[in-house]
Motif scaffolding. Structure first.
Motif, short mmCIF file in Angstrom:
data_model
loop_
_atom_site.label_atom_id
_atom_site.label_comp_id
_atom_site.label_asym_id
_atom_site.label_seq_id
_atom_site.Cartn_x
_atom_site.Cartn_y
_atom_site.Cartn_z
N LEU A 1 -10.81 3.40 -31.86
CA LEU A 1 -10.29 4.66 -31.36
C LEU A 1 -9.82 4.52 -29.92
O LEU A 1 -8.82 5.12 -29.51
N ALA A 2 -10.56 3.73 -29.13
CA ALA A 2 -10.17 3.50 -27.74
C ALA A 2 -8.79 2.83 -27.68
O ALA A 2 -7.92 3.23 -26.89
N VAL A 3 -8.58 1.83 -28.52
CA VAL A 3 -7.27 1.18 -28.57
C VAL A 3 -6.21 2.18 -29.01
O VAL A 3 -5.12 2.26 -28.43
N SER A 4 -6.52 2.99 -30.01
CA SER A 4 -5.56 3.95 -30.55
C SER A 4 -5.14 4.98 -29.50
O SER A 4 -3.95 5.32 -29.39
N PHE A 5 -6.09 5.48 -28.72
CA PHE A 5 -5.75 6.45 -27.68
C PHE A 5 -4.88 5.81 -26.61
O PHE A 5 -3.92 6.41 -26.12
N SER A 6 -5.19 4.56 -26.25
CA SER A 6 -4.39 3.89 -25.22
C SER A 6 -2.97 3.63 -25.72
O SER A 6 -2.01 3.65 -24.93
N GLN A 7 -2.81 3.41 -27.02
CA GLN A 7 -1.49 3.15 -27.58
C GLN A 7 -0.57 4.36 -27.55
O GLN A 7 0.65 4.22 -27.68
N MET A 8 -1.14 5.55 -27.36
CA MET A 8 -0.29 6.73 -27.25
C MET A 8 -0.06 7.12 -25.79
O MET A 8 0.46 8.19 -25.49
N GLY A 9 -0.43 6.23 -24.88
CA GLY A 9 -0.14 6.43 -23.47
C GLY A 9 -1.25 7.08 -22.67
O GLY A 9 -1.06 7.42 -21.51
N GLN A 10 -2.43 7.25 -23.26
CA GLN A 10 -3.56 7.82 -22.54
C GLN A 10 -4.34 6.73 -21.81
O GLN A 10 -4.69 5.71 -22.40
N ARG A 11 -4.63 6.96 -20.54
CA ARG A 11 -5.51 6.03 -19.81
C ARG A 11 -6.90 6.19 -20.41
O ARG A 11 -7.50 7.27 -20.32
N THR A 12 -7.41 5.13 -21.00
CA THR A 12 -8.63 5.22 -21.81
C THR A 12 -9.72 4.30 -21.29
O THR A 12 -9.47 3.13 -20.99
N ALA B 1 -23.32 -1.84 -8.73
CA ALA B 1 -21.87 -1.96 -8.96
C ALA B 1 -21.31 -0.56 -9.10
O ALA B 1 -22.05 0.44 -9.07
N ASP B 2 -19.98 -0.47 -9.23
CA ASP B 2 -19.36 0.83 -9.46
C ASP B 2 -18.35 0.72 -10.60
O ASP B 2 -18.27 -0.33 -11.26
N LEU B 3 -17.59 1.77 -10.81
CA LEU B 3 -16.70 1.83 -11.97
C LEU B 3 -15.64 0.74 -11.95
O LEU B 3 -15.04 0.43 -12.99
N SER B 4 -15.41 0.14 -10.80
CA SER B 4 -14.37 -0.90 -10.71
C SER B 4 -14.70 -2.13 -11.54
O SER B 4 -13.83 -2.97 -11.77
N VAL B 5 -15.95 -2.26 -12.03
CA VAL B 5 -16.29 -3.43 -12.85
C VAL B 5 -15.82 -3.26 -14.29
O VAL B 5 -15.95 -4.19 -15.10
N ALA B 6 -15.25 -2.09 -14.63
CA ALA B 6 -14.67 -1.93 -15.97
C ALA B 6 -13.53 -2.92 -16.13
O ALA B 6 -12.71 -3.09 -15.24
N SER B 7 -13.48 -3.58 -17.28
CA SER B 7 -12.51 -4.66 -17.50
C SER B 7 -11.26 -4.15 -18.20
O SER B 7 -11.34 -3.64 -19.32
N PRO B 8 -10.07 -4.30 -17.58
CA PRO B 8 -8.83 -3.99 -18.30
C PRO B 8 -8.69 -4.94 -19.49
O PRO B 8 -9.08 -6.10 -19.42
N VAL B 9 -8.14 -4.46 -20.58
CA VAL B 9 -7.97 -5.28 -21.78
C VAL B 9 -6.57 -5.88 -21.76
O VAL B 9 -5.57 -5.17 -21.82
N ALA B 10 -6.51 -7.18 -21.67
CA ALA B 10 -5.22 -7.88 -21.60
C ALA B 10 -4.39 -7.58 -22.84
O ALA B 10 -4.87 -7.70 -23.97
N GLY B 11 -3.15 -7.17 -22.63
CA GLY B 11 -2.24 -6.90 -23.73
C GLY B 11 -2.27 -5.48 -24.24
O GLY B 11 -1.41 -5.08 -25.01
N ILE B 12 -3.27 -4.69 -23.84
CA ILE B 12 -3.37 -3.30 -24.27
C ILE B 12 -3.29 -2.42 -23.01
O ILE B 12 -4.31 -2.18 -22.34
N THR B 13 -2.11 -1.98 -22.69
CA THR B 13 -1.88 -1.22 -21.47
C THR B 13 -2.70 0.07 -21.46
O THR B 13 -2.75 0.81 -22.44
N GLY B 14 -3.36 0.33 -20.33
CA GLY B 14 -4.06 1.59 -20.15
C GLY B 14 -5.48 1.62 -20.68
O GLY B 14 -6.14 2.67 -20.59
N LEU B 15 -5.98 0.51 -21.22
CA LEU B 15 -7.34 0.49 -21.77
C LEU B 15 -8.26 -0.37 -20.91
O LEU B 15 -7.91 -1.49 -20.53
#
Length: 301
Positions: free
Chosen positions: A150-161, A193-207
């Protein structure tokens, strides 16, 4: 996969697409294929000529001339319509992250149906409705699978997830997305740590994924701290959608604590696996946490 959603919810607010998500919209398909190295300018001229002769679409003519493959065309169309997915297949991520590497699979179409129901019946940023806990009564019911896809699906519609793994008992998101978990939610909640440790998912914009981090000796106590509420508050200022994976609701009180902070819950059960009495118990515990079940989903996979 079947989904049933509650009726007593607010209407959705139209999801917005980030400004940079419109850069490829309307781009010429031939230009994208040239940029990707799939066609040369002379190839494109040949395709245009064939396209005029046959009255076909550009991509169809390019395939008919054996200049590109079906996969090349799907990849170019994905770029043209800002629909990110991992064209190379599941390499680097778990095979179960099907929405990321096989977005045209029937299972993913059903997940999109779930997403649509959530957009209609739950998602409302103006009312603060952007955080959702994914809960199931017991283990092995597909909770982490649903949350990840679902996280991937929301990001695919342009939502920062943002996907948060709050399952300190048996965390799985770091293995599903193949990301490091040296730092994660436990690190943030303990002040290391803080929220900056969240890892962007390579190839999936906005996730981005915030893994569970090192397994703490006091999971429930960490999730009950005010620092968890503060984390979600900051996440809501940076992301459009926040999904939270949780431990089994009938085995640990952790899910209740997460549900209380998230306020909204998607309840997952598994066909021929979840017992009715366990679901009833989970519903009661979520209700006792002053959280609302916005939808129930029967996982048949």
């Amino acid at each position: 996969m079947l989904v049933k959603t509650s009726d007593n919810v607010l209407p959705m607010e139209s999801g917005r697409i980030p400004e940079d998500a419109t850069r490829s919209l309307g781009r010429n398909l031939g230009a994208i294929l040239i940029d990707e190295g799939k066609l040369t300018p002379s190839d494109a001229e040949q395709v245009l000529k064939r396209q005029r002769e046959l009255g076909w679409r550009f991509g169809e003519a390019a395939i008919e001339l054996n200049l590109i493959t079906d996969a090349d065309l799907r990849q170019a169309l994905a770029k043209q319509y800002e629909f990110p997915y991992l064209v190379g297949g599941p390499d680097g991520v778990a095979k179960e992250l099907v929405a990321a590497w096989d977005p045209f699979h029937p299972v993913v179409e059903e997940l999109r149906s779930v997403r649509t129901q959530l957009l209609i019946r739950w998602f409302n940023p103006a009312a603060g409705r952007r955080t959702l806990a994914v809960v199931s009564p017991g283990p092995r019911e597909g909770r982490s699978f649903i949350a990840a896809n679902l996280a991937v699906s929301f990001s695919q519609m342009g939502q920062r997830t943002l996907l948060i793994d709050a399952d300190f008992r048996a965390p799985r998101q770091q293995s599903i997305f193949n990301i490091a978990d040296r730092f994660g939610l436990s690190s943030v909640l303990s002040g290391r740590a803080d929220l900056s440790v969240a890892s962007p998912v390579a190839g999936i914009t906005g996730l981005a994924v915030l893994p569970s981090g090192p397994v703490p000796p006091n999971p429930l106590e960490l999730l009950s701290r005010d620092s968890f509420a503060a984390l979600l508050g900051r996440a809501q200022s940076e992301y459009d959608v926040i999904l939270i994976d949780t431990p089994p609701a009938t085995e640990y009180a952790d899910a209740q604590s997460v549900a209380f902070r998230a306020a909204d819950v998607l309840l997952v059960s598994r066909r021929d696996h979840t017992r009715v009495e366990e679901t009833e118990r989970a519903v009661k515990e979520i209700s006792d946490a002053s959280a609302r079940i916005v939808g129930t989903l029967m996982n048949s996979y």
